[in-house]
Design a protein around this motif. Sequence first.
Motif, PDB file in Angstrom:
ATOM      1  N   LYS A 156       0.820  -1.202   0.037  1.00 56.20           N
ATOM      2  CA  LYS A 156       0.103   0.095   0.003  1.00 56.20           C
ATOM      3  C   LYS A 156       0.879   1.148  -0.116  1.00 56.20           C
ATOM      4  CE  LYS A 156      -4.195  -1.958   1.716  1.00 56.20           C
ATOM      5  NZ  LYS A 156      -5.391  -1.622   2.819  1.00 56.20           N
ATOM      6  N   PRO A 157       1.607   1.464  -0.954  1.00 54.99           N
ATOM      7  CA  PRO A 157       2.463   2.942  -1.325  1.00 54.99           C
ATOM      8  C   PRO A 157       1.209   3.710  -1.777  1.00 54.99           C
ATOM      9  CG  PRO A 157       2.389   1.511  -3.138  1.00 54.99           C
ATOM     10  CD  PRO A 157       1.880   0.609  -2.241  1.00 54.99           C
ATOM     11  N   ARG A 158       1.756   5.025  -1.672  1.00 53.66           N
ATOM     12  CA  ARG A 158       0.645   6.297  -1.906  1.00 53.66           C
ATOM     13  C   ARG A 158       0.500   6.076  -3.448  1.00 53.66           C
ATOM     14  NH1 ARG A 158       2.636  10.479   2.505  1.00 53.66           N
ATOM     15  NH2 ARG A 158       1.301   9.577   4.294  1.00 53.66           N
ATOM     16  N   ILE A 159      -0.732   6.691  -3.823  1.00 54.04           N
ATOM     17  CA  ILE A 159      -1.199   6.445  -5.208  1.00 54.04           C
ATOM     18  C   ILE A 159      -1.865   7.781  -5.657  1.00 54.04           C
ATOM     19  CG2 ILE A 159      -2.686   5.520  -7.416  1.00 54.04           C
ATOM     20  CD1 ILE A 159      -2.146   2.946  -5.813  1.00 54.04           C
ATOM     21  N   ILE A 160      -1.483   8.589  -6.617  1.00 52.07           N
ATOM     22  CA  ILE A 160      -2.272   9.610  -7.016  1.00 52.07           C
ATOM     23  C   ILE A 160      -2.756   9.422  -8.333  1.00 52.07           C
ATOM     24  CG2 ILE A 160      -2.036  12.160  -7.615  1.00 52.07           C
ATOM     25  CD1 ILE A 160       0.688  10.576  -5.476  1.00 52.07           C
ATOM     26  N   TYR A 161      -4.169   9.739  -8.472  1.00 54.02           N
ATOM     27  CA  TYR A 161      -4.729   9.302  -9.887  1.00 54.02           C
ATOM     28  C   TYR A 161      -5.452  10.682 -10.298  1.00 54.02           C
ATOM     29  CZ  TYR A 161      -7.541   7.193 -13.435  1.00 54.02           C
ATOM     30  OH  TYR A 161      -8.187   6.823 -14.745  1.00 54.02           O
ATOM     31  N   VAL A 162      -5.135  11.103 -11.646  1.00 48.80           N
ATOM     32  CA  VAL A 162      -5.820  12.287 -12.049  1.00 48.80           C
ATOM     33  C   VAL A 162      -6.540  11.826 -13.307  1.00 48.80           C
ATOM     34  CG1 VAL A 162      -3.661  12.446 -13.612  1.00 48.80           C
ATOM     35  CG2 VAL A 162      -5.167  14.453 -13.324  1.00 48.80           C
ATOM     36  N   ARG A 163      -7.723  12.457 -13.341  1.00 45.18           N
ATOM     37  CA  ARG A 163      -8.722  12.239 -14.572  1.00 45.18           C
ATOM     38  C   ARG A 163      -8.664  13.599 -15.545  1.00 45.18           C
ATOM     39  NH1 ARG A 163     -12.272  13.818 -10.541  1.00 45.18           N
ATOM     40  NH2 ARG A 163     -14.045  14.926 -11.392  1.00 45.18           N
ATOM     41  N   ARG A 164      -9.495  13.521 -16.518  1.00 54.48           N
ATOM     42  CA  ARG A 164      -9.525  14.617 -17.419  1.00 54.48           C
ATOM     43  C   ARG A 164     -10.769  14.285 -18.343  1.00 54.48           C
ATOM     44  NH1 ARG A 164      -5.068  17.036 -21.788  1.00 54.48           N
ATOM     45  NH2 ARG A 164      -6.124  19.066 -21.856  1.00 54.48           N
ATOM     46  N   ASN A 165     -11.440  15.430 -18.908  1.00 54.65           N
ATOM     47  CA  ASN A 165     -12.505  15.208 -19.728  1.00 54.65           C
ATOM     48  C   ASN A 165     -12.098  14.474 -21.050  1.00 54.65           C
ATOM     49  OD1 ASN A 165     -14.495  15.779 -21.730  1.00 54.65           O
ATOM     50  ND2 ASN A 165     -14.944  18.093 -21.078  1.00 54.65           N
ATOM     51  N   PRO A 166     -12.904  13.520 -21.320  1.00 52.83           N
ATOM     52  CA  PRO A 166     -12.645  12.620 -22.427  1.00 52.83           C
ATOM     53  C   PRO A 166     -12.425  13.265 -23.685  1.00 52.83           C
ATOM     54  CG  PRO A 166     -14.937  11.968 -21.773  1.00 52.83           C
ATOM     55  CD  PRO A 166     -14.022  13.019 -20.737  1.00 52.83           C
ATOM     56  N   LYS A 167     -13.277  14.594 -23.964  1.00 46.69           N
ATOM     57  CA  LYS A 167     -13.098  15.174 -25.171  1.00 46.69           C
ATOM     58  C   LYS A 167     -11.681  15.873 -25.303  1.00 46.69           C
ATOM     59  CE  LYS A 167     -17.991  16.223 -25.018  1.00 46.69           C
ATOM     60  NZ  LYS A 167     -19.132  17.371 -25.181  1.00 46.69           N
ATOM     61  N   ALA A 168     -11.257  16.488 -24.384  1.00 49.32           N
ATOM     62  CA  ALA A 168      -9.786  16.687 -23.945  1.00 49.32           C
ATOM     63  C   ALA A 168      -8.849  15.800 -24.477  1.00 49.32           C
ATOM     64  CB  ALA A 168      -9.626  17.457 -22.823  1.00 49.32           C
ATOM     65  N   ILE A 169      -9.010  14.637 -23.802  1.00 47.45           N
ATOM     66  CA  ILE A 169      -7.955  13.633 -23.889  1.00 47.45           C
ATOM     67  C   ILE A 169      -7.898  13.202 -25.443  1.00 47.45           C
ATOM     68  CG2 ILE A 169      -7.725  11.163 -23.604  1.00 47.45           C
ATOM     69  CD1 ILE A 169      -8.564  11.631 -20.683  1.00 47.45           C
ATOM     70  N   ALA A 170      -9.066  13.044 -26.220  1.00 48.82           N
ATOM     71  CA  ALA A 170      -9.183  12.605 -27.453  1.00 48.82           C
ATOM     72  C   ALA A 170      -8.413  13.873 -28.410  1.00 48.82           C
ATOM     73  CB  ALA A 170     -10.758  12.549 -28.030  1.00 48.82           C
ATOM     74  N   VAL A 171      -8.788  14.713 -28.145  1.00 46.81           N
ATOM     75  CA  VAL A 171      -7.892  15.932 -29.150  1.00 46.81           C
ATOM     76  C   VAL A 171      -6.175  15.823 -28.661  1.00 46.81           C
ATOM     77  CG1 VAL A 171      -7.557  18.198 -29.794  1.00 46.81           C
ATOM     78  CG2 VAL A 171      -9.908  17.391 -29.501  1.00 46.81           C
ATOM     79  N   GLU A 188     -11.058  12.635 -36.981  1.00 51.21           N
ATOM     80  CA  GLU A 188     -12.290  11.354 -36.924  1.00 51.21           C
ATOM     81  C   GLU A 188     -12.083  10.007 -36.715  1.00 51.21           C
ATOM     82  OE1 GLU A 188     -16.534  11.092 -39.313  1.00 51.21           O
ATOM     83  OE2 GLU A 188     -14.892  12.019 -40.316  1.00 51.21           O
ATOM     84  N   GLN A 189     -11.044   9.680 -37.484  1.00 49.79           N
ATOM     85  CA  GLN A 189     -10.625   8.159 -37.416  1.00 49.79           C
ATOM     86  C   GLN A 189     -10.111   7.962 -36.301  1.00 49.79           C
ATOM     87  OE1 GLN A 189      -7.859   8.274 -41.003  1.00 49.79           O
ATOM     88  NE2 GLN A 189      -9.512   6.781 -42.038  1.00 49.79           N
ATOM     89  N   PHE A 190      -9.371   8.939 -35.537  1.00 49.01           N
ATOM     90  CA  PHE A 190      -8.695   8.594 -34.221  1.00 49.01           C
ATOM     91  C   PHE A 190      -9.781   8.526 -33.009  1.00 49.01           C
ATOM     92  CE2 PHE A 190      -6.756   9.770 -29.972  1.00 49.01           C
ATOM     93  CZ  PHE A 190      -5.417   8.893 -30.118  1.00 49.01           C
ATOM     94  N   VAL A 191     -10.755   9.410 -33.134  1.00 43.90           N
ATOM     95  CA  VAL A 191     -11.683   9.468 -32.234  1.00 43.90           C
ATOM     96  C   VAL A 191     -12.798   8.305 -32.228  1.00 43.90           C
ATOM     97  CG1 VAL A 191     -13.822  10.753 -31.458  1.00 43.90           C
ATOM     98  CG2 VAL A 191     -11.657  11.995 -32.064  1.00 43.90           C
ATOM     99  N   HIS A 192     -12.967   7.770 -33.325  1.00 43.16           N
ATOM    100  CA  HIS A 192     -13.839   6.810 -33.467  1.00 43.16           C
ATOM    101  C   HIS A 192     -12.973   5.477 -32.994  1.00 43.16           C
ATOM    102  CE1 HIS A 192     -16.382   8.503 -37.115  1.00 43.16           C
ATOM    103  NE2 HIS A 192     -17.022   8.609 -35.736  1.00 43.16           N
TER     104      HIS A 192
END
Length: 337
Positions: A156-171, A188-192
């Motif tokens: 059980k070491p320390r973990i930091i998890y960060v999330r982000r808007n999937p639309k921002a991630i996609a671009v 468009e192909q990448f997003v699909h």
Amino acid sequence: MAFEYIEIVDPIYKATHQEREEQDYVLVRPTETSMIPITLPDWQPEPCCLNKKFEALAQRIKDMDVQLCDVWMVSYPKSGTTWCQEMIWLICNDLNYEKAAGSKLRERFPFLELGGLRELPKNVDCFQDVLSMQSPRFIKTHLPVAFLPDQIWTVKPRIIYVRRNPKAIAVSYYHHSVSLHGYKGTMEQFVHSFINELQYYSPYHRHVVEYHSLEYEDDILYLCYEEMKKDLKDTMKRVCKFFNKCYSEEQLDTLAQHLSFESMKDNKSVNSQEWVEYCLRKTNREDKIKDVNSQFIRRGEPDGWKQELSPELSLEIDGWTEKKVTDPDQIALFQYD
């Protein structure tokens, strides 16, 4: 063997991945997950999209020794990982800017499984770099919950998890794939392919939900890219509290300035632009080196995706999220607009 390897049969991927120069993907599923303290009912991990190279590293990661003082920075790709790494390292190392400037972030905070994704220069072995680090070790990974070392759940070491808007991630992930992976498809192909869970570390929603469903006491801290952009000092204070560190308001103001987009972009110890240029030269695309979209630290805008993502693709991502996430408590993790 603790992993099952599944060939991708998606007809679009099979028909076009060579044309787009996509990675040599394979679906990987861990077969032993009983140790993982996850609260999702009847949970079983879904296959994760990785590279065939990962097979040489998978079991070594699963069996690696974990230390209590390790710091694990985890995210789905393009969620603000580099930003968080620099913040965490400095907070944990008494704001030692001189030491941070004297060594690359990738040396202070190595990317555990990078060698299982791509061909690296002969002198680079990120997994061995982690094993050789002096304690406390700072470790970056994008791996889903089920792929982490077994010892994490007992040590059980320390973990930091960060999330982000999937639309921002996609671009951001699209531009990252063009510059670093040699991807030749369209946005468009990448997003699909992202929606079809055929990009590294997908499925995306499961990645986020599984980490937010761990029974891990007080040893995991959840961050959000958009919240960091809105109030960075508040996030820094949460990180300080998590690591039992205390700094003055003036010190935090200095840190916030150091972590600003302009400062990070100009910081050669953090900005791995030379790695992007190495990849572009290796694939005979030197003409893209000065392209703003080929920069390792590109724009840093929380809503920059609105300038590049078509309304149709935006709606497709919304529909994808609605289909994948139905639990009201989990839906809140994906509400950014």
